[in-house]
Design a protein around this motif. Structure first.
Motif, PDB file in Angstrom:
ATOM      1  N   ALA A  89       0.822  -1.203   0.000  1.00 61.25           N
ATOM      2  CA  ALA A  89       0.000   0.000   0.000  1.00 61.25           C
ATOM      3  C   ALA A  89       0.860   1.259   0.000  1.00 61.25           C
ATOM      4  N   SER A  90       1.928   1.260   0.794  1.00 56.77           N
ATOM      5  CA  SER A  90       2.806   2.434   0.840  1.00 56.77           C
ATOM      6  C   SER A  90       3.514   2.642  -0.492  1.00 56.77           C
ATOM      7  N   LEU A  91       3.990   1.552  -1.098  1.00 56.39           N
ATOM      8  CA  LEU A  91       4.627   1.674  -2.409  1.00 56.39           C
ATOM      9  C   LEU A  91       3.655   2.223  -3.446  1.00 56.39           C
ATOM     10  N   LEU A  92       2.422   1.718  -3.442  1.00 57.08           N
ATOM     11  CA  LEU A  92       1.425   2.192  -4.396  1.00 57.08           C
ATOM     12  C   LEU A  92       1.092   3.652  -4.166  1.00 57.08           C
ATOM     13  N   THR A  93       1.010   4.060  -2.906  1.00 53.63           N
ATOM     14  CA  THR A  93       0.715   5.461  -2.591  1.00 53.63           C
ATOM     15  C   THR A  93       1.827   6.379  -3.079  1.00 53.63           C
ATOM     16  N   SER A 100       2.041  21.025   0.369  1.00 54.24           N
ATOM     17  CA  SER A 100       2.863  20.650   1.521  1.00 54.24           C
ATOM     18  C   SER A 100       2.231  19.530   2.334  1.00 54.24           C
ATOM     19  N   THR A 101       0.901  19.539   2.460  1.00 55.92           N
ATOM     20  CA  THR A 101       0.225  18.474   3.209  1.00 55.92           C
ATOM     21  C   THR A 101       0.448  17.121   2.545  1.00 55.92           C
ATOM     22  N   THR A 102       0.361  17.073   1.234  1.00 53.08           N
ATOM     23  CA  THR A 102       0.600  15.812   0.518  1.00 53.08           C
ATOM     24  C   THR A 102       2.048  15.369   0.674  1.00 53.08           C
ATOM     25  N   HIS A 103       2.981  16.294   0.646  1.00 57.17           N
ATOM     26  CA  HIS A 103       4.390  15.950   0.843  1.00 57.17           C
ATOM     27  C   HIS A 103       4.620  15.353   2.232  1.00 57.17           C
ATOM     28  N   ILE A 104       3.934  15.895   3.230  1.00 58.25           N
ATOM     29  CA  ILE A 104       4.048  15.346   4.586  1.00 58.25           C
ATOM     30  C   ILE A 104       3.518  13.920   4.620  1.00 58.25           C
ATOM     31  N   HIS A 105       2.368  13.698   3.942  1.00 56.77           N
ATOM     32  CA  HIS A 105       1.823  12.339   3.862  1.00 56.77           C
ATOM     33  C   HIS A 105       2.829  11.385   3.228  1.00 56.77           C
ATOM     34  N   MET A 106       3.501  11.814   2.177  1.00 58.51           N
ATOM     35  CA  MET A 106       4.434  10.929   1.484  1.00 58.51           C
ATOM     36  C   MET A 106       5.660  10.617   2.349  1.00 58.51           C
ATOM     37  N   ASN A 107       6.123  11.594   3.100  1.00 60.59           N
ATOM     38  CA  ASN A 107       7.232  11.327   4.012  1.00 60.59           C
ATOM     39  C   ASN A 107       6.825  10.331   5.095  1.00 60.59           C
ATOM     40  N   LEU A 108       5.600  10.456   5.585  1.00 61.82           N
ATOM     41  CA  LEU A 108       5.112   9.496   6.564  1.00 61.82           C
ATOM     42  C   LEU A 108       5.009   8.102   5.952  1.00 61.82           C
ATOM     43  N   HIS A 109       4.529   8.023   4.721  1.00 59.08           N
ATOM     44  CA  HIS A 109       4.461   6.732   4.038  1.00 59.08           C
ATOM     45  C   HIS A 109       5.857   6.117   3.864  1.00 59.08           C
ATOM     46  N   THR A 110       6.842   6.947   3.554  1.00 63.78           N
ATOM     47  CA  THR A 110       8.211   6.444   3.405  1.00 63.78           C
ATOM     48  C   THR A 110       8.738   5.885   4.722  1.00 63.78           C
ATOM     49  N   ALA A 111       8.471   6.599   5.819  1.00 64.61           N
ATOM     50  CA  ALA A 111       8.904   6.119   7.133  1.00 64.61           C
ATOM     51  C   ALA A 111       8.208   4.809   7.498  1.00 64.61           C
ATOM     52  N   VAL A 112       6.911   4.721   7.198  1.00 64.75           N
ATOM     53  CA  VAL A 112       6.160   3.494   7.490  1.00 64.75           C
ATOM     54  C   VAL A 112       6.670   2.344   6.638  1.00 64.75           C
ATOM     55  N   LEU A 113       7.002   2.631   5.376  1.00 67.80           N
ATOM     56  CA  LEU A 113       7.548   1.599   4.496  1.00 67.80           C
ATOM     57  C   LEU A 113       8.866   1.053   5.047  1.00 67.80           C
ATOM     58  N   LEU A 114       9.760   1.937   5.469  1.00 67.03           N
ATOM     59  CA  LEU A 114      11.025   1.507   6.053  1.00 67.03           C
ATOM     60  C   LEU A 114      10.811   0.721   7.337  1.00 67.03           C
ATOM     61  N   LEU A 115       9.862   1.151   8.136  1.00 68.71           N
ATOM     62  CA  LEU A 115       9.565   0.462   9.401  1.00 68.71           C
ATOM     63  C   LEU A 115       9.061  -0.951   9.151  1.00 68.71           C
ATOM     64  N   ASN A 116       8.157  -1.119   8.212  1.00 73.74           N
ATOM     65  CA  ASN A 116       7.601  -2.446   7.941  1.00 73.74           C
ATOM     66  C   ASN A 116       8.642  -3.396   7.356  1.00 73.74           C
ATOM     67  N   VAL A 117       9.480  -2.893   6.455  1.00 71.73           N
ATOM     68  CA  VAL A 117      10.501  -3.753   5.849  1.00 71.73           C
ATOM     69  C   VAL A 117      11.507  -4.228   6.898  1.00 71.73           C
ATOM     70  N   THR A 118      12.016  -3.306   7.709  1.00 76.99           N
ATOM     71  CA  THR A 118      12.994  -3.682   8.733  1.00 76.99           C
ATOM     72  C   THR A 118      12.373  -4.572   9.803  1.00 76.99           C
ATOM     73  N   PHE A 119      11.095  -4.362  10.095  1.00 80.43           N
ATOM     74  CA  PHE A 119      10.431  -5.213  11.094  1.00 80.43           C
ATOM     75  C   PHE A 119      10.317  -6.656  10.606  1.00 80.43           C
ATOM     76  N   LEU A 120       9.988  -6.836   9.343  1.00 79.67           N
ATOM     77  CA  LEU A 120       9.898  -8.194   8.801  1.00 79.67           C
ATOM     78  C   LEU A 120      11.265  -8.876   8.751  1.00 79.67           C
ATOM     79  N   LEU A 121      12.330  -8.108   8.545  1.00 73.32           N
ATOM     80  CA  LEU A 121      13.672  -8.688   8.494  1.00 73.32           C
ATOM     81  C   LEU A 121      14.256  -8.954   9.877  1.00 73.32           C
ATOM     82  N   SER A 122      13.703  -8.320  10.898  1.00 78.03           N
ATOM     83  CA  SER A 122      14.284  -8.401  12.233  1.00 78.03           C
ATOM     84  C   SER A 122      14.386  -9.824  12.776  1.00 78.03           C
TER      85      SER A 122
END
Length: 522
Positions: A256-260, A273-295
C-alpha cells in the motif's frame, strides 16, 4: 643394587609429586591473587588475570585424568582428553560442594574431532567457574543469573562452529517468570571501555522450567545468562496468530505504501505541503515495515551479530522517524485549522524534513556513541504450558537491548508524540464543534469534517498509545489490537490518501461545473 634402585624410584616419585604439588599450588595461588585483586590497586587487568590462570592450568602437570582447584569464588577443573573422547557431562552436584546454585555443562564428542584431525595428540580441557561477575564488567544494564560465569577452553586453540551444541544449564532458587533471560558469551575486544562485552551470538536460550535456563552454544568461551525485568510473558499459543497477523499486515502495508508513493509521483504537479508530509510518513512506514519483517530473520544465531546490530539501529531509526512524522502531521493540522490566514512559513518542507529525518538520526547515532551495545538481539519471553508443567522459551528479534534506551527513546518518545496528537485531536474537535454551533447551515459539512479529522488523527498516532496498556487484564486485548492496527497502518494511510484524492477531485469537478454554469448563464 636393588636397594639403590628402590631408593632412586622413591626419589623420582617424591620429586614428581612435589612438582605436581608445586604446579597445583601455583594455579591455586594465582586464583587467590585474583580474588584479592579488588582489594589491591594492581595494574594488571582482568583479562591478564584470566589469561594467566588459563596458561597455568594448561601447563600444570598432575597425576590422574583430572585436577580440581577451588577458592571461595573460583573453581577450576582440568581434564586430560584423548582423540577417543566420547563426550563429558559435568554437574555441580557431583563436583566439590560449593555454596552456590546448581549448574551443569555437557560437551559433545565433536569437541576434539577437528583438533585430532589436524594435530593428533593429547588434549587438555579446562573449565573455570566464576561465582562472581567482577571479572566480566557488563556494559548492558542487566544482572547475571546467580552471578555465574562458566567458562571452558580446549588447549590453546579456539573451538567454533560446532554442529553438536554444548549445553550449559543454570538453575535458580526462584522462578524467573518475571524476567527476560538470554544466554550470552564473553566476546573479547568488542567494547571500547571494557575488555569485552556479553554477546548472544552462536547461542540459543530455552527454559525447560521456571527456574532453569538451558543454553545451546556452538563454541567454547565464558558463558552466562543475562537477566532483565520484562513484562508478562506472551502465551505460546498466541505467538502463531500474532506472527501471522504481523506478517500479513506488514506485507499489505508495504504494498500500500509503495502504491501510494507511486501515485503521488504520478500526480506530483497537484501536490501541496500536506501531501508531501503524507508521502514522508508513508516512506517512514515503508522503512519500518521492511525492517520489522527482516528483524526475526537476522536475529537467528547463524547470522553475524554485526548484521543484527545494524538492522536493530535502522529499525529504531524507522520507528523514531514514523513517530516524528506523526507529530508533524498533528502540527500541520493545527496550522491548517488554527492559523487559516497566516500559515506561510519560509522553506516549510525543508525545515520539516530536517526535523522528521534529522532528529531520529541524531538520537540513533547519539545512542550508538554512548552505548554501542544498546542494539542487537533482544529476547521476547514466551510462556508455554506443556501437560502439567510449565515451560519458557525466548523468541529473538533485532531491537534495542538497553532498558534505559528503550524506556526513553521508544516508550518515552512514542508517548510524547501520541500525547501531542491526542491534544491536537481534542482541540480540533472542539474547534469544529464551535463552528457547527455558530453556523448551523454548515452542520453537515462540520460533521463530515469532524469525522475526517478524527479518522486522520487516529490513523496518525493514537493507535500507538495502545503500547502503554501491556499489563494485567489489558495485555491480551492490547496485543491483538496493537498488532492489527499498527501492522495494517500503511494500508489505512493508503485508504486515507485515496479518500482525500477522491474528495479533492470531486471538489475540482464541482468548481468546474459551477464555472461552466455561470459562463452559460452569461
Amino acid at each position: 643394587m636393588d636397594y639403590c634402585a628402590a631408593l632412586f624410584l622413591c626419589l623420582c616419585l617424591v620429586t614428581a609429586q612435589s612438582g605436581t604439588a608445586e604446579a597445583s599450588e601455583e594455579s591455586l595461588h594465582w586464583m587467590e591473587t585474583m580474588e584479592r585483586s579488588h582489594m589491591k590497586r594492581i595494574s594488571i587487568s582482568f583479562a591478564e588475570y584470566i589469561r594467566g590462570l588459563e596458561n597455568r592450568l594448561l601447563n600444570a602437570s598432575f597425576q590422574g585424568s583430572n585436577l580440581t582447584l577451588q577458592t571461595s569464588t573460583i573453581q577450576a577443573l582440568v581434564f586430560k582428553l584423548g582423540c577417543d573422547f566420547a563426550g563429558l557431562s559435568l554437574n555441580s552436584e557431583a563436583l566439590k560442594p560449593v555454596p552456590q546454585a546448581r549448574h551443569a555443562m555437557q560437551f559433545p564428542a565433536e569437541l576434539t574431532r577437528e583438533t585430532c584431525r589436524t594435530r593428533p595428540r593429547d588434549l587438555r580441557l579446562i573449565c573455570i567457574y566464576f561465582f562472581t561477575a567482577r571479572f566480566f564488567q557488563n556494559d548492558i544494564n542487566a544482572s547475571l543469573l546467580n552471578n555465574y560465569v562458566l567458562g571452558a577452553q580446549l588447549g590453546h586453540g579456539h573451538v567454533n562452529n560446532l554442529t553438536e551444541m554444548i549445553n550449559i544449564s543454570f538453575w535458580h532458587n526462584q522462578s524467573l517468570a518475571g524476567y527476560s533471560v538470554t544466554c550470552v558469551f564473553w566476546k573479547e575486544g568488542a567494547s571500547k571501555h571494557r575488555w569485552g562485552v556479553w554477546s548472544p551470538e552462536g547461542c540459543s536460550t530455552e527454559q525447560p522450567s521456571p527456574s532453569q535456563v538451558l543454553c545451546h552454544c556452538n563454541h567454547l568461551s565464558y558463558f552466562a545468562v543475562l537477566m532483565q525485568i520484562s513484562p508478562a510473558p506472551i502465551p505460546a499459543e498466541l505467538l502463531a496468530p500474532l506472527t501471522y497477523i504481523s506478517i500479513v499486515g506488514c506485507s499489505v502495508s508495504i504494498m500500500a505504501s509503495l502504491l501510494t508513493i507511486l501515485l503521488h509521483f504520478h500526480a506530483r504537479k497537484q501536490s501541496d505541503s500536506t501531501t508531501h508530509i503524507h508521502m514522508n510518513l508513508h516512506t517512514a512506514v515503508l522503512l519500518l515495515n521492511v525492517t520489522f519483517l527482516l528483524s526475526p530473520v537476522l536475529a537467528m544465531p547463524s547470522v553475524p551479530e554485526s548484521a543484527c546490530t545494524a538492522l536493530a539501529a535502522i529499525l529504531h531509526y524507522a520507528l523514531l522517524s514514523c513517530l516524528t512524522w506523526m507529530a508533524i502531521e498533528g502540527f500541520n493540522l493545527y496550522l491548517l485549522l488554527g492559523r487559516v490566514y497566516n500559515i506561510y512559513i519560509r522553506r516549510y518542507m525543508l525545515k520539516l524534513g530536517a526535523v522528521g529525518w534529522g532528529v531520529p538520526a541524531f538520537l540513533m547515532l547519539l545512542l550508538l556513541a554512548i552505548k554501542s551495545s544498546a542494539y542487537g538481539r533482544h529476547a521476547i519471553p514466551i510462556f508455554d504450558r506443556q501437560g502439567n508443567g510449565t515451560g519458557f522459551q525466548n523468541v529473538s528479534i533485532c531491537w534495542v537491548r538497553s532498558p534505559e534506551a528503550h524506556s526513553v527513546l521508544v516508550m518515552g518518545y512514542g508517548g510524547l508524540t501520541s500525547l501531542f496528537n491526542l491534544v491536537v485531536l481534542a482541540w480540533v474537535l472542539r474547534t469544529l464543534h464551535r463552528l457547527k454551533v455558530r453556523e448551523k447551515a454548515l452542520g453537515t459539512r462540520a460533521c463530515r469534517d469532524t469525522v475526517t479529522v478524527l479518522g486522520l488523527t487516529v490513523l496518525l498516532g493514537t493507535t500507538w498509545a495502545l503500547a502503554f496498556f501491556s499489563f494485567g487484564v489489558f495485555l491480551l486485548p492490547q496485543l491483538f489490537l496493537f498488532t492489527i492496527f499498527n501492522s495494517f497502518y500503511g494500508f489505512f494511510l493508503f485508504l486515507w490518501f485515496c479518500s482525500q484524492r477522491c474528495h479533492s477531485e470531486a471538489e475540482v469537478e464541482t468548481k468546474m461545473e459551477a464555472c461552466s454554469s455561470s459562463q452559460t448563464m452569461q
